[in-house]
Design a protein around this motif. Structure first.
Motif, PDB file in Angstrom:
ATOM      1  N   PHE A 129       8.991   2.734  -2.639  1.00  0.00           N
ATOM      2  CA  PHE A 129       7.597   2.584  -2.222  1.00  0.00           C
ATOM      3  C   PHE A 129       6.652   2.535  -3.426  1.00  0.00           C
ATOM      4  O   PHE A 129       5.659   1.800  -3.405  1.00  0.00           O
ATOM      5  N   LEU A 130       6.949   3.306  -4.464  1.00  0.00           N
ATOM      6  CA  LEU A 130       6.106   3.278  -5.667  1.00  0.00           C
ATOM      7  C   LEU A 130       6.117   1.888  -6.310  1.00  0.00           C
ATOM      8  O   LEU A 130       5.052   1.337  -6.629  1.00  0.00           O
ATOM      9  N   TYR A 131       7.303   1.327  -6.506  1.00  0.00           N
ATOM     10  CA  TYR A 131       7.388  -0.006  -7.104  1.00  0.00           C
ATOM     11  C   TYR A 131       6.661  -1.035  -6.238  1.00  0.00           C
ATOM     12  O   TYR A 131       5.944  -1.903  -6.745  1.00  0.00           O
ATOM     13  N   TRP A 132       6.865  -0.946  -4.943  1.00  0.00           N
ATOM     14  CA  TRP A 132       6.265  -1.896  -3.996  1.00  0.00           C
ATOM     15  C   TRP A 132       4.743  -1.829  -4.023  1.00  0.00           C
ATOM     16  O   TRP A 132       4.066  -2.858  -3.973  1.00  0.00           O
ATOM     17  N   GLU A 133       4.187  -0.625  -4.118  1.00  0.00           N
ATOM     18  CA  GLU A 133       2.744  -0.450  -4.056  1.00  0.00           C
ATOM     19  C   GLU A 133       2.061  -0.692  -5.397  1.00  0.00           C
ATOM     20  O   GLU A 133       0.885  -1.074  -5.435  1.00  0.00           O
ATOM     21  N   LEU A 134       2.773  -0.508  -6.505  1.00  0.00           N
ATOM     22  CA  LEU A 134       2.141  -0.636  -7.814  1.00  0.00           C
ATOM     23  C   LEU A 134       2.323  -2.006  -8.449  1.00  0.00           C
ATOM     24  O   LEU A 134       1.461  -2.453  -9.215  1.00  0.00           O
ATOM     25  N   ASP A 135       3.413  -2.682  -8.169  1.00  0.00           N
ATOM     26  CA  ASP A 135       3.672  -3.974  -8.799  1.00  0.00           C
ATOM     27  C   ASP A 135       2.620  -5.006  -8.416  1.00  0.00           C
ATOM     28  O   ASP A 135       2.408  -5.281  -7.234  1.00  0.00           O
ATOM     29  N   GLY A 136       1.958  -5.544  -9.404  1.00  0.00           N
ATOM     30  CA  GLY A 136       0.981  -6.602  -9.157  1.00  0.00           C
ATOM     31  C   GLY A 136      -0.189  -6.202  -8.308  1.00  0.00           C
ATOM     32  O   GLY A 136      -0.841  -7.056  -7.702  1.00  0.00           O
TER      33      GLY A 136
END
Length: 224
Positions: A129-136
């Motif tokens: 979820f962190l990668y999904w929400e922070l990327d781009g």
């Protein structure tokens, strides 16, 4: 119908569907009820209740596809990820503490292996979820205002010939990134380009090594 938002309709790609990420939020909400109560902050229902409320609010204000911009929608999305990450952080810290200090919850091999697997899975979900929400800038920004230079470079972005035009990563891609980083302890097919991504992946790798090594070592000692 495919959940992939990158299948072009004319020259445009569609936003990511919400149901996939929502299903894994429900999984994250269920994990605390499967663990001993001490592995949840407060009570085992506190964070799941918060996550459920925020998820329901997001579904109401931005149903279907994740494509509604706005400060409050973004704040709700971040709050949901923070709650999931907080649960994983608490569970990981408590498990490591118990393993190092020999708490009663870690003296039965089978129970230790189950608790360790659940806590480890909880961290994989949280980092996904962190990668999904922070990327781009998050899924909404990736759809409406895609950046020229990604924070995380997926193979389809490095070589556009590997995917249909307009391809963008969705939640499952980030969950796979979190899983492979937690098992390989290093990047596999997705390269971290931004500094925050390198630091976050480093933290996840270290945390995964600590949890797995302590759980396996203690379980082997108990079974021996």
């Amino acid at each position: 119908m495919s959940d992939d938002p990158h299948t072009p309709s004319g020259s445009e790609s569609r936003a990511e569907r919400r149901w996939t990420a929502s299903a894994f939020v429900l999984v994250a909400m269920a994990v605390p009820f499967l663990l001993p109560a001490r592995y949840s902050p407060g009570t085992d229902w506190l964070l799941p209740a918060i996550e459920g409320f925020v998820l329901l609010t997001l579904i109401v204000v931005d149903p279907g596809r994740i494509d509604r911009p706005g400060r409050w929608v973004r704040a709700l999305s971040i709050a949901l990820v923070v709650a999931i990450a907080a649960g994983a952080a608490w569970g990981s810290a408590r498990l490591v503490w118990d393993l190092l200090h020999g708490a009663p919850q870690t003296t039965v091999a089978n129970e230790l292996l189950v608790s360790g697997a659940l806590v480890w899975s909880q961290t994989v979900l949280a980092f996904g979820f962190l990668y999904w929400e922070l990327d781009g800038g998050g899924p909404v920004t990736r759809h409406l205002q895609p950046r020229t230079h990604p924070d995380l470079a997926f193979p389809q972005q490095i070589d556009p010939g590997l995917a249909a035009p307009g391809w963008r990563p969705v939640f499952v891609d980030y969950l796979y990134l979190a899983l492979t980083n937690a098992t390989a302890f290093s990047p596999t097919d997705v390269m971290p380009l931004a500094r925050w991504a390198k630091l976050t992946m480093s933290v996840q790798s270290i945390l995964s090594i600590v949890i797995l090594s302590l759980v396996v070592a203690n379980a082997v000692n108990l079974l021996g």
